[in-house]
Motif scaffolding. Structure first.
Motif, PDB file in Angstrom:
ATOM      1  N   ARG A 187       0.739  -1.294   0.080  1.00 48.61           N
ATOM      2  CA  ARG A 187      -0.069  -0.026  -0.122  1.00 48.61           C
ATOM      3  C   ARG A 187       0.765   1.265   0.018  1.00 48.61           C
ATOM      4  NH1 ARG A 187      -5.063   1.276   0.807  1.00 48.61           N
ATOM      5  NH2 ARG A 187      -5.766  -0.882   1.318  1.00 48.61           N
ATOM      6  N   ASN A 188       1.936   1.222   0.794  1.00 53.72           N
ATOM      7  CA  ASN A 188       3.037   2.531   0.637  1.00 53.72           C
ATOM      8  C   ASN A 188       3.488   2.680  -0.449  1.00 53.72           C
ATOM      9  OD1 ASN A 188       1.758   2.620   3.635  1.00 53.72           O
ATOM     10  ND2 ASN A 188       3.681   2.313   4.432  1.00 53.72           N
ATOM     11  N   LYS A 189       4.013   1.559  -0.907  1.00 52.63           N
ATOM     12  CA  LYS A 189       4.631   1.701  -2.688  1.00 52.63           C
ATOM     13  C   LYS A 189       3.513   2.342  -3.484  1.00 52.63           C
ATOM     14  CE  LYS A 189       7.766  -2.287  -2.081  1.00 52.63           C
ATOM     15  NZ  LYS A 189       8.186  -3.549  -2.547  1.00 52.63           N
ATOM     16  N   ILE A 190       2.277   1.915  -3.498  1.00 48.72           N
ATOM     17  CA  ILE A 190       1.261   2.505  -4.266  1.00 48.72           C
ATOM     18  C   ILE A 190       1.359   3.956  -3.999  1.00 48.72           C
ATOM     19  CG2 ILE A 190      -1.170   2.250  -5.005  1.00 48.72           C
ATOM     20  CD1 ILE A 190      -0.908  -0.729  -4.529  1.00 48.72           C
ATOM     21  N   ARG A 191       1.087   4.363  -2.786  1.00 41.60           N
ATOM     22  CA  ARG A 191       0.985   5.598  -2.249  1.00 41.60           C
ATOM     23  C   ARG A 191       2.115   6.617  -2.892  1.00 41.60           C
ATOM     24  NH1 ARG A 191       0.326   5.377   3.535  1.00 41.60           N
ATOM     25  NH2 ARG A 191      -1.713   4.439   3.249  1.00 41.60           N
ATOM     26  N   LYS A 192       3.073   6.101  -2.619  1.00 45.37           N
ATOM     27  CA  LYS A 192       4.165   6.931  -2.933  1.00 45.37           C
ATOM     28  C   LYS A 192       5.029   6.884  -4.206  1.00 45.37           C
ATOM     29  CE  LYS A 192       5.875   6.897   1.994  1.00 45.37           C
ATOM     30  NZ  LYS A 192       5.760   8.201   2.307  1.00 45.37           N
ATOM     31  N   LYS A 193       4.894   5.665  -4.891  1.00 45.14           N
ATOM     32  CA  LYS A 193       5.216   5.565  -6.051  1.00 45.14           C
ATOM     33  C   LYS A 193       4.350   5.609  -7.212  1.00 45.14           C
ATOM     34  CE  LYS A 193       9.781   3.421  -4.734  1.00 45.14           C
ATOM     35  NZ  LYS A 193      10.924   2.318  -4.867  1.00 45.14           N
ATOM     36  N   ILE A 194       3.491   4.767  -7.380  1.00 49.97           N
ATOM     37  CA  ILE A 194       2.616   4.494  -8.358  1.00 49.97           C
ATOM     38  C   ILE A 194       1.820   5.841  -8.547  1.00 49.97           C
ATOM     39  CG2 ILE A 194       0.921   3.226  -9.360  1.00 49.97           C
ATOM     40  CD1 ILE A 194       2.263   0.598  -8.061  1.00 49.97           C
ATOM     41  N   ILE A 195       0.877   6.165  -7.554  1.00 47.53           N
ATOM     42  CA  ILE A 195      -0.039   7.305  -7.671  1.00 47.53           C
ATOM     43  C   ILE A 195       0.693   8.595  -8.193  1.00 47.53           C
ATOM     44  CG2 ILE A 195      -1.658   8.447  -6.604  1.00 47.53           C
ATOM     45  CD1 ILE A 195      -2.681   5.976  -5.156  1.00 47.53           C
ATOM     46  N   PRO A 196       1.682   8.890  -7.385  1.00 48.89           N
ATOM     47  CA  PRO A 196       2.331  10.026  -7.924  1.00 48.89           C
ATOM     48  C   PRO A 196       2.893  10.077  -9.335  1.00 48.89           C
ATOM     49  CG  PRO A 196       3.322   9.498  -5.603  1.00 48.89           C
ATOM     50  CD  PRO A 196       2.446   8.255  -6.273  1.00 48.89           C
ATOM     51  N   ALA A 197       3.425   8.789  -9.779  1.00 50.10           N
ATOM     52  CA  ALA A 197       3.921   8.736 -11.343  1.00 50.10           C
ATOM     53  C   ALA A 197       2.743   8.918 -12.189  1.00 50.10           C
ATOM     54  CB  ALA A 197       4.426   7.389 -11.490  1.00 50.10           C
ATOM     55  N   ILE A 198       1.287   8.345 -11.791  1.00 47.65           N
ATOM     56  CA  ILE A 198       0.151   8.420 -12.684  1.00 47.65           C
ATOM     57  C   ILE A 198      -0.210  10.007 -12.659  1.00 47.65           C
ATOM     58  CG2 ILE A 198      -2.278   7.817 -13.029  1.00 47.65           C
ATOM     59  CD1 ILE A 198      -1.510   5.181 -11.858  1.00 47.65           C
ATOM     60  N   LYS A 199      -0.103  10.637 -11.673  1.00 47.89           N
ATOM     61  CA  LYS A 199      -0.535  12.075 -11.600  1.00 47.89           C
ATOM     62  C   LYS A 199       0.505  13.015 -12.441  1.00 47.89           C
ATOM     63  CE  LYS A 199      -2.905  12.426  -6.990  1.00 47.89           C
ATOM     64  NZ  LYS A 199      -2.814  12.961  -5.688  1.00 47.89           N
ATOM     65  N   GLU A 200       1.545  12.581 -12.729  1.00 47.60           N
ATOM     66  CA  GLU A 200       2.269  13.186 -13.740  1.00 47.60           C
ATOM     67  C   GLU A 200       1.813  13.167 -15.166  1.00 47.60           C
ATOM     68  OE1 GLU A 200       6.341  11.938 -13.640  1.00 47.60           O
ATOM     69  OE2 GLU A 200       6.786  12.588 -11.450  1.00 47.60           O
ATOM     70  N   LEU A 201       1.155  11.977 -15.400  1.00 41.20           N
ATOM     71  CA  LEU A 201       0.374  11.987 -16.747  1.00 41.20           C
ATOM     72  C   LEU A 201      -1.014  12.596 -16.658  1.00 41.20           C
ATOM     73  CD1 LEU A 201       1.235   7.979 -17.125  1.00 41.20           C
ATOM     74  CD2 LEU A 201       2.428  10.163 -18.014  1.00 41.20           C
TER      75      LEU A 201
END
Length: 442
Positions: A191-205
């Motif tokens: 969950r923390n990996k998704i919160r800190k890495k995946i979602i921020p990366a998608i938000k850049e798009l």
């Protein structure tokens, strides 16, 4: 935010004014804000705090802080310390899964003991988005893509109307104190990996991805409701219940499209995986008798039906019961016989549920036992012996019924395949002086 909170409770019908709610409070910002909103709304509530003993002094300090919150709001306080690591090792669960199991079991016990109507969890819309991605990665199917539901049984989530940013803004405005959980910074948890890495990366798009996903999750919730209704409608058409056994009509199943999806959804509640469901589909046109297992249930492919039953219902030790000559009632498991001695010449109806036998041909005490491979008898009306396994096949007896069939045995000879056929050698004749009459009862 208070207005949105009350509006959301009404919209989702989470609880009524007369209800008393148990709040799950960790001491973090989310649960502290939830406490404040409940207090301002004038809702009766109590606080429950789990001390999982995973962060040493920090865990104990969290407990003290939450206790002070209960004193501030003047509400009941419940706390419990758990040996989470020990439980995790014993149950072979991850620490997160162990903690989840421990807290929800305890919450429910508190709810029942203290008459709380619901248990409130402080999850917000960001948590729902993270859950969406977790389930997507795990392949949880449509049920996993609806995110976190506002209400599931006795669990309610009254903060799903807002996100972390809204909660933080409210806490700052109200100058609320809260505890920071150091484990939230660790990236060893998915969950923390998704919160800190995946979602921020998608938000850049796409910076607006949060609002888009929340709408999509809501849409998936509604789609799932339609989907579930269709599955239940088909289940009602396809199934029949007999003696706690569920039977699925094979020909009706084969008309469904896509069959794999329908059958998976029908069998998923019983623990069957997609791989096993595929094996079942392959066997639908095969010979009867093949069996498929989940951890809790079994399916037998019969001639015209798939027969579903719990493992506990048939996984019982074979019991042998001795029956004395003058015994009036004999019971073996779920089977019960009423026994009478009748004078010769008494008229009786021949049915599968009763046996009229020549008492002088029988060796007492009799035995009631389950049949076993190799057993043979001389079916009534025949001259030669026949294996029971062949008799069952010829009589087209389903596998699920066959394995529970019991026998009334005289010496080493089968006198009656109970519920089916007596043995020719024990039948009543003109020479019979007394009749041994045994009858199955409900």
């Amino acid at each position: 935010m208070q207005k949105e909170f009350l509006s959301y409770i009404t919209k989702e019908e989470l609880f009524s004014k007369k209800d008393q709610i148990l709040l799950a409070v960790s001491g973090g910002i989310d649960s502290v804000v939830m406490c404040e909103l409940f207090y301002k709304a004038g809702v009766k509530f109590g606080i429950a705090h789990c001390n999982f003993k995973l962060r040493g002094e920090e865990s104990d300090e969290d407990e003290l802080f939450v206790r002070s919150l209960s004193e501030k709001f003047d509400v009941p306080f419940h706390t419990k310390a758990f040996s989470t690591t020990g439980y995790s090792e014993k149950k072979k669960l991850s620490i997160q899964a162990a903690a989840r199991e421990l807290r929800y079991t305890w919450f429910e016990s508190l709810r029942e003991k203290h008459n709380y109507s619901y248990i409130a969890i402080a999850q917000h819309s960001d948590d729902s988005i993270e859950t969406f991605f977790i389930n997507l990665l795990r392949g949880a199917g449509i049920a996993g893509l609806h995110g976190i539901l506002p209400k599931q049984g006795y669990i309610i989530r009254p903060l799903l109307f807002t996100n972390k940013e809204g909660i933080t803004r409210y806490a700052k405005k109200k100058k609320l104190q809260f505890r920071e959980d150091s484990s939230n910074a660790s990236e060893k948890y998915l969950r923390n990996k998704i919160r800190k890495k995946i979602i921020p990366a998608i938000k850049e798009l796409n910076p607006k991805i949060d609002s888009i996903l929340i709408k999509d999750i809501q849409h998936l919730r509604e789609v799932e409701q339609i989907f579930r209704k269709e599955i239940e409608n088909q289940k009602e058409k396809l199934t029949r219940i007999k003696d706690s056994v569920t039977c699925f009509d094979i020909e009706a199943l084969k008309k469904l499209s896509p069959l794999g999806t329908y059958l998976f959804e029908l069998l998923k509640p019983y623990g069957f995986t997609g791989a096993v469901v595929n094996e079942i589909i392959t066997a639908l046109d095969g010979i009867p008798g093949k069996q498929f297992f989940s951890p809790t249930h079994r399916i037998i492919k019969d001639r015209k039906e798939l027969i579903l039953q719990s493992i506990a219902s048939f996984d019982k030790k074979t019991v042998k019961v001795s029956v004395k000559k003058n015994q009036k009632i004999a019971a073996a498991g779920d089977l019960k016989l009423m026994i009478r001695h009748l004078p010769a010449g008494t008229k009786f109806s021949r049915t599968s549920r009763s046996a009229a036998l020549d008492i002088d041909k029988m060796k007492f005490p009799l035995t009631i036992r389950k049949w076993k491979p190799g057993d043979a008898f001389m079916p009534f009306g025949m001259k030669g012996k026949k294996k029971l396994s062949d008799f069952f096949i010829d009589s087209k007896i389903p596998v699920s019924e066959k394995e529970n069939i019991q026998l009334l045995v005289s010496g080493n000879e089968i006198a009656w395949v109970i519920g089916h056929r007596i043995d020719e050698r024990f039948k009543v004749t003109e020479k019979t002086k007394k009749i041994y009459f045994a009858e199955l009862t409900e």
